[in-house]
Design a protein around this motif. Structure first.
Motif, mmCIF file in Angstrom:
data_model
loop_
_atom_site.group_PDB
_atom_site.id
_atom_site.type_symbol
_atom_site.label_atom_id
_atom_site.label_comp_id
_atom_site.label_asym_id
_atom_site.label_seq_id
_atom_site.Cartn_x
_atom_site.Cartn_y
_atom_site.Cartn_z
ATOM 1 N N GLY A 7 0.838 -1.206 0.000
ATOM 2 C CA GLY A 7 0.000 0.000 0.000
ATOM 3 C C GLY A 7 0.861 1.239 0.000
ATOM 4 N N ALA A 8 0.908 1.952 -1.146
ATOM 5 C CA ALA A 8 1.721 3.166 -1.238
ATOM 6 C C ALA A 8 0.849 4.400 -1.064
ATOM 7 C CB ALA A 8 2.451 3.217 -2.573
ATOM 8 N N GLY A 9 -0.004 4.341 -0.064
ATOM 9 C CA GLY A 9 -0.785 5.531 0.263
ATOM 10 C C GLY A 9 -0.019 6.333 1.283
ATOM 11 N N VAL A 10 -0.706 7.288 1.884
ATOM 12 C CA VAL A 10 -0.026 8.166 2.818
ATOM 13 C C VAL A 10 0.437 7.384 4.050
ATOM 14 C CG1 VAL A 10 -2.131 8.930 3.982
ATOM 15 C CG2 VAL A 10 -0.167 10.461 3.832
ATOM 16 N N SER A 11 -0.319 6.357 4.451
ATOM 17 C CA SER A 11 0.095 5.565 5.611
ATOM 18 C C SER A 11 1.346 4.759 5.297
ATOM 19 C CB SER A 11 -1.023 4.612 6.042
ATOM 20 O OG SER A 11 -2.191 5.346 6.330
ATOM 21 N N GLY A 12 1.296 3.994 4.197
ATOM 22 C CA GLY A 12 2.448 3.182 3.804
ATOM 23 C C GLY A 12 3.694 4.026 3.609
ATOM 24 N N LEU A 13 3.526 5.195 3.012
ATOM 25 C CA LEU A 13 4.688 6.049 2.747
ATOM 26 C C LEU A 13 5.276 6.604 4.039
ATOM 27 C CD1 LEU A 13 3.560 7.943 -0.480
ATOM 28 C CD2 LEU A 13 5.302 6.180 -0.301
ATOM 29 N N PHE A 14 4.426 6.991 4.991
ATOM 30 C CA PHE A 14 4.963 7.488 6.255
ATOM 31 C C PHE A 14 5.620 6.378 7.053
ATOM 32 C CE2 PHE A 14 4.957 11.828 7.250
ATOM 33 C CZ PHE A 14 3.890 12.466 6.623
ATOM 34 N N ILE A 15 5.085 5.162 6.943
ATOM 35 C CA ILE A 15 5.737 4.040 7.631
ATOM 36 C C ILE A 15 7.132 3.850 7.051
ATOM 37 C CG2 ILE A 15 5.675 1.540 7.987
ATOM 38 C CD1 ILE A 15 2.577 1.776 7.994
ATOM 39 N N ILE A 27 13.630 -1.234 1.989
ATOM 40 C CA ILE A 27 12.174 -1.060 2.048
ATOM 41 C C ILE A 27 11.605 -1.124 0.635
ATOM 42 C CG2 ILE A 27 10.297 0.388 2.850
ATOM 43 C CD1 ILE A 27 11.857 0.417 5.160
ATOM 44 N N THR A 28 10.642 -1.995 0.437
ATOM 45 C CA THR A 28 9.917 -2.039 -0.831
ATOM 46 C C THR A 28 8.458 -1.755 -0.533
ATOM 47 O OG1 THR A 28 11.408 -3.731 -1.656
ATOM 48 C CG2 THR A 28 9.334 -3.447 -2.827
ATOM 49 N N ILE A 29 7.884 -0.868 -1.329
ATOM 50 C CA ILE A 29 6.459 -0.555 -1.169
ATOM 51 C C ILE A 29 5.768 -0.942 -2.468
ATOM 52 C CG2 ILE A 29 4.793 1.195 -0.470
ATOM 53 C CD1 ILE A 29 7.141 2.974 0.335
ATOM 54 N N VAL A 30 4.734 -1.757 -2.379
ATOM 55 C CA VAL A 30 3.970 -2.083 -3.582
ATOM 56 C C VAL A 30 2.573 -1.487 -3.467
ATOM 57 C CG1 VAL A 30 5.206 -4.211 -4.133
ATOM 58 C CG2 VAL A 30 3.202 -4.296 -2.651
ATOM 59 N N ASP A 31 1.997 -1.233 -4.625
ATOM 60 C CA ASP A 31 0.627 -0.720 -4.640
ATOM 61 C C ASP A 31 -0.151 -1.429 -5.737
ATOM 62 O OD1 ASP A 31 -1.705 1.282 -5.238
ATOM 63 O OD2 ASP A 31 -0.814 1.958 -3.356
ATOM 64 N N ALA A 32 -1.429 -1.700 -5.477
ATOM 65 C CA ALA A 32 -2.255 -2.359 -6.488
ATOM 66 C C ALA A 32 -2.366 -1.482 -7.722
ATOM 67 C CB ALA A 32 -3.641 -2.664 -5.937
ATOM 68 N N LYS A 161 12.031 1.418 -2.539
ATOM 69 C CA LYS A 161 11.618 1.049 -3.888
ATOM 70 C C LYS A 161 10.096 1.063 -3.910
ATOM 71 C CE LYS A 161 12.970 -2.854 -5.805
ATOM 72 N NZ LYS A 161 13.842 -3.979 -5.364
ATOM 73 N N ILE A 162 9.528 1.830 -4.853
ATOM 74 C CA ILE A 162 8.068 1.907 -4.901
ATOM 75 C C ILE A 162 7.600 1.310 -6.221
ATOM 76 C CG2 ILE A 162 6.069 3.413 -4.716
ATOM 77 C CD1 ILE A 162 7.826 5.400 -3.230
ATOM 78 N N ILE A 163 6.840 0.224 -6.140
ATOM 79 C CA ILE A 163 6.439 -0.497 -7.343
ATOM 80 C C ILE A 163 4.925 -0.442 -7.535
ATOM 81 C CG2 ILE A 163 6.721 -2.645 -8.628
ATOM 82 C CD1 ILE A 163 8.793 -3.489 -6.609
ATOM 83 N N PRO A 164 4.471 0.250 -8.585
ATOM 84 C CA PRO A 164 3.021 0.319 -8.807
ATOM 85 C C PRO A 164 2.496 -0.910 -9.542
ATOM 86 C CG PRO A 164 4.188 1.637 -10.433
ATOM 87 C CD PRO A 164 5.230 1.015 -9.562
#
Lengths: 379, 93, 498
Positions: A7-15, A27-32, A161-164
């Motif tokens: 979840g690359a929303g505001v919560s995931g990004l602040f975490i 850190i890897t962040i994925v988003d649907a 790393k942010i993966i959409p």
């Protein structure tokens, strides 16, 4: 330590932001879909700590402190220009007095203001139909797009790393730990998994037998063209009208009108309701007659990911020792996000959230029945 | 003449070619984020004059597929701006 | 102090302008004379006002641009109400108008006129009164169905209104008639039917849960619950970007056509046209008819884009068509004063040193049309981006139904093509609906007429090499009924009609 944030929303990004600040490496962040494509960019972008539960008040007091630090260090538009709950009926002032007492007891300086002061604060309001208001000077609003894109760019720069376009269909567990997350594009392994996917968290955790009581309830904000400043406060709420119609004006000049219109959960966000526009516009144009000459330019829908007690779900997901959740913010995800980052990062690194009240917000509470009570959900 | 400063992509909100190029350079790699940060298509025309141009520029600069970018854009009512006064009476069924 | 400038055209080789009675209004303290039927923007342009507004952030002067109420360049404060689109506001006696710099404050005064709500429950709603919608309306009405036609303009006809050239082809498809005359014929025909309700100066603005379609007219709010919808919403002009592209005097060809062919006002003195497709070629000679000197047409491709017959007309008038050229930039103080064009190479890159300057006060962009499919997209139809058709269009069956039940697409919004194919598609959609909503011999006949038209369209009319690109494009988005149902269940729309 490899961390996967779903979840690359505001919560995931602040975490991610807080974990990176604490030196956690990968850190890897994925988003649907794409960063911010959910509720993060579909809200009225306001904040307050004038809630009616210690959990909300304490977490939001800290969050506001963080927002102001962010305002100063990032140079983004965050304005502490207050919340105003207006009372159309005299009896409501008594309710406000009680609320204010509660707020003050927690160090949140809300106070009652009379018609004269209200007229000064909101020159465009039709004072004839109100009796007074409850004012929270420490609340306010922010330039949502500016703040979110700045957060996104910084988290990227700090090395995440942010993966959409990577929806997580299920988690794979083994020996009491989550081993991997499965998406149509492949398998993602990590040491720690954090699910910050709003209502999407339900399906993901269902895959390992964990029930998450979140229901996305649609909201119907109406946006107007840009005009000079008409609404001066961060958010103005019509307390006495059912559904609490509320209104704010962005620094861009557009006015956002909203109201909690009763609607079914899970309704798709492209199912706009004709009657909703009347329900929202009517009471607010009574409060601000100038609205009648303003052009509506867009009506979008967004979700409040609601939990049974309207409080977020934070922390470890038992019995898995490396799985955490941050979802169910019930309409307050954006304003709480800085503290969401702090408490989850603390949980991951130290094993505890660092703020006592956060312990009351774990998933466990739905099993033990220790739900939290909160009265005012909007804004 | 500073070409990029005076090439206006979004007339309603005065978004210039320079604004777009700078934003892409700063790391904005998603068209929707670019649009939202610069407010392209947020004004009275709701993207009629600028969406396709901005999408084309973004596609060219980032190598993304133009068709995909445009297909992701959502259309919401009202399709033309409507004064609030149309909703201040009746209609609640 | 009244201005001596009057850009109105009093002698035109083809069009006679019927101006209504004289009307006076006040503009920034001075009295302005206009004619009933003109918009405030046109009336101001006629007396020489070039700068209509200043942009909010960069304070740049803006002039009339789209002329159809879709941008914000003509925003003015009218009777204290800011953000008023003067290009679609008819002049009225005693209006008080002033220009707006950036943002303004709306008044808190009581409403001058209340909005009346009207509920309509027709069999078919037709969105868009262009050739496609008008054709569909007459066929549906002649078959006994209740029809509502909605058009944003005060006069229906769509693109036909701007067309002064004679149509080709057979008499049945209006061969020999001029575009604006065809519009007249349709309007006369529609007036014969009591089961057609024609709403002009009305905009359909959304599809809502439960199949409600809402439209806003002048102080009228229409709440429409149709059994079927034909969205024949046409196309809009494409734009290109170049330095100072927002100066007054730069506008779409369509905007200039509205000013000169509908309102009889000269859009400028000296013009440069960008684009040599049919629109560019036609607007070039229309400019000459309106008394404007056309310095050149620039075309980025190696070949002229439009039909030979239009190009020949342009050449006979002595207008140079510069192929492999594009516009580099424009300059001017408060209005375009010069345009600089440049030659391009095989890869469309400018060749330095080939710049040419033209002293012009009008630069018209005729660089293509893109389908206006916002209605279809907002209703939840599955869309596809098809460059051959100009942009985003809905997937549809042969009889033009989209993935939203009983929502049809026809005309340029199904893919940019021609007025004639628009008429034929309107016909197809109408007969498809009649075959569904009626029974017995009427339904059977409708089916036959539909098949006849489909055959003519695909096997004869669209076999012309001039239409091969559009044909390919439309083939790529036409699916079988089974495929449509599959798409409908894969991407369920939020509404359905019927």
């Amino acid at each position: 330590m490899k961390v996967l944030i779903i979840g690359a929303g505001v919560s995931g990004l602040f975490i991610a932001y807080e974990l990176l600040k604490r030196g956690v490496g990968e850190i890897t962040i994925v988003d649907a879909k794409t960063p911010g494509s959910g509720a993060s960019l579909r809200n009225v972008a306001c904040f307050r700590s004038s809630f009616t539960s210690p959990e909300h008040v304490i977490l939001m007091k800290e969050s506001i402190k963080k927002w102001l630090e962010i305002r100063d260090s990032w140079g983004v538009g965050i304005h502490q220009n207050g919340y105003i709950w207006v009372a159309r009926k005299n009896e409501t002032i008594d309710v406000f007095k009680k609320l204010s007492q509660f707020h003050n007891s927690y160090g949140v300086p809300t106070r009652i203001i009379g018609k004269d002061e209200l007229k000064e604060k909101e020159p465009y309001m039709n004072i004839d139909i109100v009796e007074g208001a409850l004012y929270d000077p420490t609340a306010g609003k922010m330039n949502l797009m500016e703040v979110f894109t700045e957060l996104y760019l910084r988290v990227k720069k700090m090395g995440a790393k942010i993966i959409p376009y990577t929806p997580i269909e299920k988690l794979v567990v083994s020996g009491g730990r989550v081993k991997s997350a499965i998406s149509p594009r492949g398998q993602l392994d990590a040491d720690v998994f954090i699910v910050a996917a709003a209502e999407g968290s339900k399906k993901i955790l269902e895959s390992i037998g964990v029930d998450v009581p979140i229901e996305p309830v649609p909201r119907h904000p109406i946006v107007t063209e840009a005009y000079s400043e008409i609404i001066k406060a961060g958010l103005v709420i019509d307390w006495d009208t059912p559904g609490s119609p509320h209104i704010t004006q962005t620094s861009h000049g557009s006015i956002i009108l909203a109201r909690d219109v009763k609607d079914e959960p899970w309704i798709p966000l492209n199912s706009q309701r004709f009657d909703a526009i009347y329900k929202i516009v009517k009471p607010l144009s009574e409060l601000y007659p100038a609205l009648r000459y303003i052009n509506i330019t867009r009506y979008w829908m967004g979700y409040y990911d609601m939990t049974p007690d309207h409080h977020p779900i934070y922390g470890p997901v038992h019995p898995f020792e490396n799985l955490y959740i941050a979802a169910g913010f019930s309409g307050h995800g954006l304003m709480m996000a800085p503290m969401t980052g702090v408490v989850i990062a603390n949980w991951v690194v130290d094993g505890k959230p660092g703020i006592e009240v956060a312990e009351n917000l774990t998933l466990e509470r739905f099993k033990t029945g220790k739900l939290v009570k909160e009265l005012a959900v909007i804004g | 003449m500073d070409r990029e400063k005076v090439t206006i992509i979004c007339r309603c909100n005065d978004v210039t070619l320079e604004d777009i190029l700078k934003a892409i350079e700063s790391g904005i790699d998603d068209f929707e984020l670019l649009r939202k940060k610069l407010k392209i298509g947020f004004g009275p025309c709701q993207g009629r004059g600028c969406l396709v141009i901005a999408a084309r520029l973004f596609a060219r600069k980032t190598g993304r597929n133009l068709g995909e970018i445009i297909s992701n854009y959502t259309f919401r009512p009202p399709l033309v701006p409507i004064p609030v006064k149309y909703f201040t009476r009746g209609g609640e069924k | 102090m009244t201005s001596p400038i009057d850009r109105r055209i009093y002698e035109h080789p083809i069009i006679t302008f019927h101006r209504g009675r004289k009307i006076k209004f006040v503009f920034e303290g001075r009295e302005v004379e206009a004619y009933e039927g003109e918009s405030v923007a046109v009336a101001l342009y006629a007396i020489g006002i070039d700068v209509f507004s200043w942009s909010r952030k960069l304070n740049r002067p803006r002039g009339p641009f789209c002329m159809i109420g879709k941008c914000s360049s003509c925003f003015m404060i009218v009777n204290n109400i800011p953000n008023t689109r003067t290009c679609i506001l008819p002049v009225q006696e005693g209006l008080v108008v002033e220009r707006q710099k950036g943002l303004a404050t709306p008044p808190s005064k009581p409403l001058e006129e209340e909005v009346e709500e009207v509920e309509l429950n027709p069999d078919v709603l037709i969105v868009g009164g262009g050739p496609s919608g008008l054709e569909a309306a007459s066929i549906l009405a002649s078959n006994g169905l209740e029809v509502v036609v909605v058009d944003e303009h005060f006069k229906p006809g769509g693109q036909l209104l701007k067309q002064t050239h004679k149509f080709f082809g057979n008499v049945e498809l209006f061969g020999g008639q001029r575009g604006f005359q065809i519009a007249e014929l349709y309007i006369k025909k529609l007036a014969e039917y009591s089961n057609i309700k024609l709403l002009t100066q009305t905009s359909v603005y959304g599809v809502f849960r439960g199949g409600i379609v809402a439209a806003a007219g002048r102080n009228k709010h229409y709440i429409i619950k149709p059994r079927a919808v034909i969205a024949a919403t046409g196309a809009q002009e494409r734009l290109i970007e170049f330095p100072n592209n927002d100066l007054p005097g730069v506008m779409g060809a369509g905007g200039a056509q509205t000013i000169m062919n509908e309102f009889g006002v000269k859009p400028g003195e000296k013009a440069l046209v960008v684009g040599s497709g049919n629109v560019g070629l036609i607007v070039a000679y229309q400019l000459v008819q309106a008394g404007v000197e056309v310095k050149a047409i620039v075309e980025i491709m190696k070949e002229i884009g439009g039909w030979f017959v239009h190009a020949a007309k342009v050449r006979r008038l002595g207008i140079p068509i510069l192929t492999s050229h594009t516009i580099k930039y424009v300059e001017g103080n408060g209005r375009v004063e010069k345009a600089v064009v440049v030659e391009v190479d095989d890869k469309f890159n400018p060749i330095s040193g080939t710049e040419r300057e033209f002293n012009v006060d009008l630069v018209l962009l005729a660089v293509g049309l893109e389908p206006d499919t916002r209605f279809h997209a907002q209703a939840g139809a599955v869309m596809k981006y098809v460059p051959e058709l100009g942009g985003l269009v809905p997937i549809r069956t042969r009889d033009l139904e989209t993935t939203v039940s009983n929502l049809y697409v026809a005309g340029d919004s199904s893919g940019v093509e021609e007025a004639t194919t628009a008429i034929l598609e309107g016909r197809i959609a109408a007969y498809s609906i009649i075959s569904k909503f009626t029974s017995g011999s009427r339904a059977q006949q409708a089916l036959e007429e539909m098949e006849k038209t489909l055959k003519f369209l695909w096997e004869e009319y669209r076999s012309s090499p001039l239409l091969s690109r559009a044909r390919r494009g439309k083939e790529s988005v036409t699916v079988s009924r089974e495929e449509l149902l599959e798409l409908r269940s894969k991407y369920p729309p939020p509404v359905s009609f019927g």
